[in-house]
Design a protein around this motif. Structure first.
Motif, PDB file in Angstrom:
ATOM      1  N   ILE A 134      28.759  71.615  62.916  1.00 36.88           N
ATOM      2  CA  ILE A 134      28.999  71.730  61.476  1.00 36.88           C
ATOM      3  C   ILE A 134      29.967  70.652  61.016  1.00 36.88           C
ATOM      4  O   ILE A 134      29.731  69.972  60.005  1.00 36.88           O
ATOM      5  CB  ILE A 134      29.537  73.134  61.131  1.00 36.88           C
ATOM      6  CG1 ILE A 134      28.421  74.177  61.289  1.00 36.88           C
ATOM      7  CG2 ILE A 134      30.106  73.171  59.714  1.00 36.88           C
ATOM      8  CD1 ILE A 134      28.897  75.605  61.159  1.00 36.88           C
ATOM      9  N   GLN A 135      31.049  70.460  61.751  1.00 37.37           N
ATOM     10  CA  GLN A 135      32.028  69.453  61.361  1.00 37.37           C
ATOM     11  C   GLN A 135      31.419  68.054  61.381  1.00 37.37           C
ATOM     12  O   GLN A 135      31.703  67.223  60.505  1.00 37.37           O
ATOM     13  CB  GLN A 135      33.249  69.516  62.290  1.00 37.37           C
ATOM     14  CG  GLN A 135      33.927  70.878  62.362  1.00 37.37           C
ATOM     15  CD  GLN A 135      34.294  71.450  60.999  1.00 37.37           C
ATOM     16  OE1 GLN A 135      34.675  70.717  60.094  1.00 37.37           O
ATOM     17  NE2 GLN A 135      34.163  72.762  60.844  1.00 37.37           N
ATOM     18  N   HIS A 136      30.574  67.782  62.357  1.00 36.38           N
ATOM     19  CA  HIS A 136      29.959  66.464  62.480  1.00 36.38           C
ATOM     20  C   HIS A 136      28.939  66.223  61.366  1.00 36.38           C
ATOM     21  O   HIS A 136      28.914  65.147  60.762  1.00 36.38           O
ATOM     22  CB  HIS A 136      29.289  66.335  63.853  1.00 36.38           C
ATOM     23  CG  HIS A 136      28.955  64.920  64.223  1.00 36.38           C
ATOM     24  ND1 HIS A 136      29.908  63.941  64.372  1.00 36.38           N
ATOM     25  CD2 HIS A 136      27.754  64.317  64.456  1.00 36.38           C
ATOM     26  CE1 HIS A 136      29.315  62.794  64.695  1.00 36.38           C
ATOM     27  NE2 HIS A 136      28.018  63.002  64.751  1.00 36.38           N
ATOM     28  N   VAL A 137      28.108  67.217  61.094  1.00 39.75           N
ATOM     29  CA  VAL A 137      27.088  67.059  60.050  1.00 39.75           C
ATOM     30  C   VAL A 137      27.746  66.875  58.692  1.00 39.75           C
ATOM     31  O   VAL A 137      27.255  66.092  57.855  1.00 39.75           O
ATOM     32  CB  VAL A 137      26.138  68.280  60.027  1.00 39.75           C
ATOM     33  CG1 VAL A 137      25.253  68.259  58.780  1.00 39.75           C
ATOM     34  CG2 VAL A 137      25.271  68.298  61.283  1.00 39.75           C
ATOM     35  N   ARG A 138      28.840  67.540  58.448  1.00 38.20           N
ATOM     36  CA  ARG A 138      29.519  67.401  57.157  1.00 38.20           C
ATOM     37  C   ARG A 138      29.945  65.963  56.913  1.00 38.20           C
ATOM     38  O   ARG A 138      30.039  65.521  55.766  1.00 38.20           O
ATOM     39  CB  ARG A 138      30.723  68.334  57.079  1.00 38.20           C
ATOM     40  CG  ARG A 138      30.353  69.814  57.012  1.00 38.20           C
ATOM     41  CD  ARG A 138      31.552  70.660  56.687  1.00 38.20           C
ATOM     42  NE  ARG A 138      32.048  70.389  55.340  1.00 38.20           N
ATOM     43  CZ  ARG A 138      33.211  70.817  54.880  1.00 38.20           C
ATOM     44  NH1 ARG A 138      34.008  71.513  55.657  1.00 38.20           N
ATOM     45  NH2 ARG A 138      33.584  70.523  53.652  1.00 38.20           N
ATOM     46  N   LYS A 139      30.197  65.211  57.977  1.00 39.30           N
ATOM     47  CA  LYS A 139      30.601  63.813  57.833  1.00 39.30           C
ATOM     48  C   LYS A 139      29.413  62.861  57.762  1.00 39.30           C
ATOM     49  O   LYS A 139      29.556  61.735  57.277  1.00 39.30           O
ATOM     50  CB  LYS A 139      31.488  63.416  59.022  1.00 39.30           C
ATOM     51  CG  LYS A 139      32.797  64.184  59.118  1.00 39.30           C
ATOM     52  CD  LYS A 139      33.566  63.775  60.359  1.00 39.30           C
ATOM     53  CE  LYS A 139      34.849  64.578  60.517  1.00 39.30           C
ATOM     54  NZ  LYS A 139      35.575  64.222  61.774  1.00 39.30           N
TER      55      LYS A 139
END
Length: 272
Positions: A134-139
């Motif tokens: 989730i954190q990676h996709v948000r970026k």
């Protein structure tokens, strides 16, 4: 499979819903990245006691998906309030999971909805939450949205499996993957991840109090998405009872131990 033949327009979003059974109302609210089909093995066990209402959250399942759409938690409790109004409900029993839990809690503490009872499990409710994916996709939302189809399918199925303690069947993987495929579904999948923001639960935490209805908090003991300790903490804030551990279950209890959910709901209904 559950049938969702009805559509309600809510702030420009087409939301699909259905109902089944007879008796007082019970509303089932699914989480992410799933759909109302998580209840397909649970609703049939409740329809002789309740009229069960189910729907796909804004931007999920059979509900409308489109570019630029707001599918964050900020809109989901508003959609729930609109559906309550459409269905003419005042104090239904509620069953909620994951983002559905956050939606039910936001609607209660922010919008004033009231419930006859709440059965809530593995809910997004307390910080911290959000997997490394989730954190990676948000970026990098655009990069993921444009991935080749075969890469997206592989990532999606691998991600879904991490929600369960036991191997998901091909049928389950197909049910949960299908809405997120193709020219509309794939970008919609990464859109909802990109809009996951802890601020929507942070603003609730100071409001949590024991609710004015019976509340049962359940949690998969092997939940790798949201640890069991979060369930204990949530139960201490909103319920007058402890969190109930579900053995041999991960985050997606509907697949790992559907009978545990049915038993908990039936026990809750017998006491209300």
């Amino acid at each position: 499979m559950l049938n969702l033949p009805n559509t309600l327009m809510i702030e420009g979003n087409a939301v699909r819903w259905g109902k089944s059974g007879d008796g007082p109302p019970l509303v089932a609210i699914h989480g992410t990245p799933f759909s109302s089909q998580v209840w397909r093995r649970i609703v049939p066990q409740l329809v002789d006691r309740r009229t069960v209402y189910f729907f796909d959250l804004v931007g999920y399942g059979q509900s409308e998906m489109r570019e630029g759409q707001d599918v964050s938690l900020a809109v989901q409790n508003k959609a729930l309030s609109a559906l309550f109004n459409e269905w003419g409900l005042e104090r239904p029993d509620v069953l909620a999971h994951d983002f559905g839990g956050a939606t039910a809690l936001r609607a209660y503490y922010l919008d004033g909805l009231r419930y006859a009872s709440l059965t809530i499990f593995d809910a997004v409710a307390l910080a911290p939450w959000g997997s490394p994916l989730i954190q990676h996709v948000r970026k990098h939302e655009n990069a993921f949205s444009g991935m080749p189809d075969y890469m997206h399918r592989a990532l999606l199925k691998a991600y879904l499996q991490t929600a369960a303690c036991n191997p998901l069947s091909d049928e389950a993987l197909d049910v949960y993957s299908r809405p997120w495929l193709g020219l509309i579904g794939q970008p919609a999948f990464y859109r909802q991840i990109a809009q996951m923001d802890q601020k929507y639960t942070d603003e609730l935490q100071e409001r949590y109090r024991v609710m004015d209805c019976p509340v049962k908090v359940l949690w998969g003991e092997n939940d790798n998405w949201i640890p069991y300790e979060n369930g204990e903490a949530l139960a201490s804030l909103i319920s007058d009872g402890p969190c109930v551990p579900i053995r041999n279950a991960g985050h997606l209890v509907q697949e790992d131990r559907p009978e545990a959910i049915v038993a908990a709901v039936l026990k809750q209904l017998a006491n209300t």
